[in-house]
Design an enzyme around this catalytic site. Structure first.
Site, PDB file in Angstrom:
ATOM      1  N   ASP A   8     -25.897 -13.459 -19.558  1.00  0.00           N
ATOM      2  CA  ASP A   8     -27.606 -13.886 -20.124  1.00  0.00           C
ATOM      3  C   ASP A   8     -27.595 -15.317 -19.521  1.00  0.00           C
ATOM      4  OD1 ASP A   8     -26.219 -15.517 -21.505  1.00  0.00           O
ATOM      5  OD2 ASP A   8     -27.989 -14.525 -23.769  1.00  0.00           O
ATOM      6  N   GLY A  66     -24.762 -17.219 -25.135  1.00  0.00           N
ATOM      7  CA  GLY A  66     -24.664 -18.201 -25.838  1.00  0.00           C
ATOM      8  C   GLY A  66     -23.532 -18.719 -26.230  1.00  0.00           C
ATOM      9  N   THR A  67     -23.924 -17.389 -27.554  1.00  0.00           N
ATOM     10  CA  THR A  67     -22.850 -17.200 -28.550  1.00  0.00           C
ATOM     11  C   THR A  67     -21.496 -16.878 -28.163  1.00  0.00           C
ATOM     12  OG1 THR A  67     -23.865 -16.205 -29.665  1.00  0.00           O
ATOM     13  CG2 THR A  67     -24.209 -18.682 -30.185  1.00  0.00           C
ATOM     14  N   HIS A  98      -2.472  -6.399 -29.792  1.00  0.00           N
ATOM     15  CA  HIS A  98      -3.331  -5.802 -30.956  1.00  0.00           C
ATOM     16  C   HIS A  98      -4.543  -4.717 -30.739  1.00  0.00           C
ATOM     17  CE1 HIS A  98      -0.211  -8.446 -34.012  1.00  0.00           C
ATOM     18  NE2 HIS A  98      -0.026  -7.705 -32.771  1.00  0.00           N
ATOM     19  N   ARG A 132       1.628   0.685 -33.972  1.00  0.00           N
ATOM     20  CA  ARG A 132       1.329   1.065 -34.670  1.00  0.00           C
ATOM     21  C   ARG A 132      -0.274   0.156 -34.825  1.00  0.00           C
ATOM     22  NH1 ARG A 132       3.929  -3.775 -35.325  1.00  0.00           N
ATOM     23  NH2 ARG A 132       3.233  -5.886 -35.673  1.00  0.00           N
ATOM     24  N   HIS A 133      -0.122   0.052 -33.436  1.00  0.00           N
ATOM     25  CA  HIS A 133      -1.338  -0.388 -32.697  1.00  0.00           C
ATOM     26  C   HIS A 133      -3.158   0.389 -33.398  1.00  0.00           C
ATOM     27  CE1 HIS A 133      -0.344  -4.576 -34.452  1.00  0.00           C
ATOM     28  NE2 HIS A 133       0.443  -4.211 -33.355  1.00  0.00           N
TER      29      HIS A 133
HETATM   30  C1  RB5 Z   1     -29.989 -16.271 -25.607  1.00  0.00           C
HETATM   31  O1  RB5 Z   1     -30.603 -18.027 -26.090  1.00  0.00           O
HETATM   32  C2  RB5 Z   1     -29.374 -16.133 -27.131  1.00  0.00           C
HETATM   33  O2  RB5 Z   1     -29.627 -16.175 -28.028  1.00  0.00           O
HETATM   34  C3  RB5 Z   1     -27.887 -15.292 -25.997  1.00  0.00           C
HETATM   35  O3  RB5 Z   1     -27.361 -16.152 -24.982  1.00  0.00           O
HETATM   36  C4  RB5 Z   1     -27.401 -15.438 -27.318  1.00  0.00           C
HETATM   37  O4  RB5 Z   1     -26.718 -16.344 -27.511  1.00  0.00           O
HETATM   38  C5  RB5 Z   1     -26.898 -14.443 -28.050  1.00  0.00           C
HETATM   39  O5  RB5 Z   1     -26.217 -14.213 -29.386  1.00  0.00           O
END
Ligand code: RB5
Length: 149
Positions: A8, A66-67, A98, A132-133
């Site tokens: 994104d 983003g995250t 694993h 095992r994995h």
């Molecule tokens: C977008 O602003 C943000 O929410 C998205 O990129 C992401 O971090 C969601 O988990």
């Protein structure tokens, strides 16, 4: 090996580094978008990449938001997808060795392009250990098959 990419607007900052990591290993990539920094919804790109992997049009996938969290949650709703949210090189290695992760998810507001390059190179150059994995992955598949989809 073909790698499907999806991101994104929050993850697009990592795309060039991820492409370099893939092509420097001699692998191909399929860019499922997004292509601009305009705001989009990460589940749409998780879907595109998850379907590429499910349909065997890609061997593996790399997702970026983003995250890295939202896009990994979305990808993991698809049957057979094992998407690992990665924030360091050790996780990149372990999710391949694993967990036989078939997609990794990175955060453009968490990791730098230089780090993302290293994560993708480690992920793509690490083999699944099996043994095992595999038994544990079979248990995950059993959980998946016990749900209504
Ligand atoms: C977008 O602003 C943000 O929410 C998205 O990129 C992401 O971090 C969601 O988990």
């Amino acid at each position: 090996m073909k790698i499907a990419l999806g991101c994104d607007h929050g993850g697009i900052v990592l795309k060039e580094a991820v492409i370099n990591a893939i092509t420097d290993l001699g692998y191909e990539y399929i860019d499922c978008g997004t292509m601009t920094s305009d705001s989009v919804d990460y589940p749409d790109f998780a879907t595109k990449v998850a379907k590429m992997v499910q349909d065997k049009k890609a061997d593996k996938g790399v997702l970026m938001c983003g995250t890295g969290i939202g896009i990994s949650i979305a990808a993991n709703k698809y049957k057979g997808i094992r998407c690992a949210h990665i924030t360091d090189v050790f996780q990149a290695e372990m999710c391949a060795e694993h967990n036989n992760a078939n997609i990794i998810a990175l955060g453009g507001r968490v990791s730098s392009p230089e780090e993302a390059y290293l994560f993708v190179q480690k992920y793509l150059s690490t083999q699944f250990a099996g043994g095992r994995h595999q038994l544990r992955l079979d248990k995950i598949t059993n959980i998946e098959n016990s749900q209504f989809k």
